[in-house]
Design a protein around this motif. Structure first.
Motif, PDB file in Angstrom:
ATOM      1  N   GLY A  94       0.372  -1.308   0.276  1.00 17.82           N
ATOM      2  CA  GLY A  94      -0.513   0.263   0.341  1.00 17.82           C
ATOM      3  C   GLY A  94       0.661   1.604  -0.174  1.00 17.82           C
ATOM      4  N   PHE A  95      -0.341   1.996  -0.343  1.00 18.97           N
ATOM      5  CA  PHE A  95       0.794   3.561  -0.470  1.00 18.97           C
ATOM      6  C   PHE A  95      -0.177   4.546  -0.144  1.00 18.97           C
ATOM      7  CE2 PHE A  95       1.888   7.721  -3.013  1.00 18.97           C
ATOM      8  CZ  PHE A  95       3.200   7.522  -2.049  1.00 18.97           C
ATOM      9  N   TYR A  96       0.035   5.034   0.822  1.00 12.52           N
ATOM     10  CA  TYR A  96      -0.698   6.278   1.519  1.00 12.52           C
ATOM     11  C   TYR A  96      -0.042   8.154   1.695  1.00 12.52           C
ATOM     12  CZ  TYR A  96      -3.125   2.015   2.400  1.00 12.52           C
ATOM     13  OH  TYR A  96      -3.299   0.728   2.915  1.00 12.52           O
ATOM     14  N   SER A  97      -0.515   9.052   1.215  1.00 11.06           N
ATOM     15  CA  SER A  97      -0.138   9.782   0.858  1.00 11.06           C
ATOM     16  C   SER A  97      -1.130  11.399   0.851  1.00 11.06           C
ATOM     17  CB  SER A  97       1.010  10.268   0.149  1.00 11.06           C
ATOM     18  OG  SER A  97       1.888  11.814  -0.343  1.00 11.06           O
ATOM     19  N   GLY A  98      -0.377  12.581   1.621  1.00  6.50           N
ATOM     20  CA  GLY A  98      -1.436  13.401   1.744  1.00  6.50           C
ATOM     21  C   GLY A  98      -0.668  15.035   1.379  1.00  6.50           C
ATOM     22  N   LYS A  99      -1.175  15.668   0.716  1.00  6.20           N
ATOM     23  CA  LYS A  99      -0.405  17.124  -0.244  1.00  6.20           C
ATOM     24  C   LYS A  99      -1.707  18.032   0.645  1.00  6.20           C
ATOM     25  CE  LYS A  99       1.891  19.230  -2.853  1.00  6.20           C
ATOM     26  NZ  LYS A  99       3.163  20.021  -1.988  1.00  6.20           N
ATOM     27  N   MET A 100      -0.952  19.163   1.552  1.00  4.65           N
ATOM     28  CA  MET A 100      -1.852  20.266   1.591  1.00  4.65           C
ATOM     29  C   MET A 100      -1.369  21.498   0.672  1.00  4.65           C
ATOM     30  SD  MET A 100       0.554  21.708   5.311  1.00  4.65           S
ATOM     31  CE  MET A 100      -0.749  22.922   5.393  1.00  4.65           C
ATOM     32  N   ALA A 101      -3.408  21.624   0.777  1.00  3.81           N
ATOM     33  CA  ALA A 101      -3.170  23.158  -0.469  1.00  3.81           C
ATOM     34  C   ALA A 101      -2.221  24.637   0.024  1.00  3.81           C
ATOM     35  CB  ALA A 101      -4.818  23.326   0.312  1.00  3.81           C
ATOM     36  N   LEU A 102      -1.470  25.165  -1.041  1.00  2.00           N
ATOM     37  CA  LEU A 102      -1.174  26.420  -0.843  1.00  2.00           C
ATOM     38  C   LEU A 102      -2.342  27.130   0.484  1.00  2.00           C
ATOM     39  CD1 LEU A 102      -0.603  27.359  -4.549  1.00  2.00           C
ATOM     40  CD2 LEU A 102       1.459  25.664  -2.168  1.00  2.00           C
ATOM     41  N   ASN A 103      -1.457  28.056   0.764  1.00  2.00           N
ATOM     42  CA  ASN A 103      -1.203  28.973   1.895  1.00  2.00           C
ATOM     43  C   ASN A 103      -2.142  28.103   3.810  1.00  2.00           C
ATOM     44  OD1 ASN A 103      -0.465  30.911   0.601  1.00  2.00           O
ATOM     45  ND2 ASN A 103      -2.174  31.178  -0.992  1.00  2.00           N
ATOM     46  N   GLU A 104      -2.615  26.487   3.353  1.00  2.00           N
ATOM     47  CA  GLU A 104      -3.288  26.479   4.240  1.00  2.00           C
ATOM     48  C   GLU A 104      -1.801  26.325   5.370  1.00  2.00           C
ATOM     49  OE1 GLU A 104      -6.199  25.813   5.401  1.00  2.00           O
ATOM     50  OE2 GLU A 104      -7.062  26.469   3.828  1.00  2.00           O
ATOM     51  N   PRO A 105      -2.131  26.328   6.587  1.00  2.00           N
ATOM     52  CA  PRO A 105      -1.074  26.352   7.824  1.00  2.00           C
ATOM     53  C   PRO A 105      -0.828  24.906   8.794  1.00  2.00           C
ATOM     54  CG  PRO A 105      -2.947  27.246   8.621  1.00  2.00           C
ATOM     55  CD  PRO A 105      -3.325  27.082   7.073  1.00  2.00           C
TER      56      PRO A 105
END
Length: 283
Positions: free
Chosen positions: A130-141
């Motif tokens: 399995g592969f699990y990841s995420g990415k914050m939106a721009l300008n989100e703290p």
């Protein structure tokens, strides 16, 4: 035995993702990237069949016609996301944690909520794992809600390696929490040692057993080895500071594709499994 291994470092750029991805591949277990501000495990593991899901938090909206400026919502918010100007209630969305306390506390029912996108998460596979990841939106703290959502997507009973956020922040605590073992990745330098000590202090506070991997190993390894001996921490392995390793890395490939370096990760894998088995049996 279900295994959760957290890989962390006191700062970015020490080789945390290098160790995480190569060790996950060597062990044939799931890879989880909690470094949602700048995830890059996908570059090396080349996941397939990626599914993308938005991560939202519920954010308040004030109905100014119903609002009486009683200030209860402002006093209830623990994150200073609301302010009373005397004319209306302002909402600072970037500070909102989506807890919903303000809407529950409002006696006039003047607060509704809407889902505000703060990032995305990715689920897929690499090889047979399995592969699990995420990415914050721009300008989100805030990375915390995204990390929490990734955790919820990992099937119960799944062996996995967590590639934590760099440093020693709350996001790192979220990644390390519940781990059977922690791998501390460092580099042999005065700065590397300084940041390693911070990370070790954090993991010690969480009472999680740990060991050290020295990345970019060179003639200054003694800086880390002396500290490890004094702190009764095991050196799990060393990754050489070599042009070949740098070339493979720059091409977005796993270092374990090189037969000589593959042997190093096989050795680290065996040592880590030994340490994890010992840690679990004594927990």
């Amino acid at each position: 035995m279900i295994v959760k291994i957290a890989v962390l470092s006191g700062k970015g750029g020490t080789g945390k993702t290098t160790v995480s991805t190569n060790l996950a591949a060597a062990m044939g277990i799931a890879y989880v990237d909690f470094d949602v501000e700048e995830p890059n495990g996908h570059i090396f593991l080349k996941p397939r069949n990626l599914e993308e899901t938005d991560v939202n938090i519920m954010t308040p909206v004030i109905d100014h016609e119903k609002c009486t400026l009683c200030n209860i919502c402002v006093e209830t918010c623990q994150f200073n996301a609301l302010a009373n100007t005397g004319k209306k209630i302002l909402v600072f969305e970037d500070l909102c944690h989506g807890c919903g306390a303000c809407s529950l506390a409002c006696p006039e029912e003047a607060i509704s909520e809407y889902p505000r996108k703060i990032g995305v998460l990715y689920e897929g596979t690499y090889d047979e794992s399995g592969f699990y990841s995420g990415k914050m939106a721009l300008n989100e703290p805030m990375a915390g809600p995204i990390i929490t959502e990734i955790k919820r997507r990992i099937p119960k009973g799944t062996d996995h390696i967590v590639d934590c956020s760099p440093g020693t922040s709350c996001n790192v605590v979220k990644g390390v929490d519940g781990a059977d073992y922690a791998i501390m990745v460092t580099e042999p330098s005065v700065f590397g040692l300084h940041d390693l000590k911070l990370a070790v202090e954090l993991v010690e506070e969480m009472t999680i057993p740990m060991g050290i991997v020295i990345n970019r190993s060179n003639e200054y390894d003694h800086l880390i080895e002396d500290y490890a001996r004094e702190s009764n921490l095991r050196i799990l392995g060393k990754i050489p500071f070599s042009k070949q390793a740098a070339r493979i890395y720059s091409e977005g490939r796993l270092l374990s594709e090189d037969p000589q370096i593959a042997g190093i990760f096989d050795s680290i894998k065996a040592t880590v499994l030994e340490e994890v088995s010992h840690a679990v049996s004594h927990s």
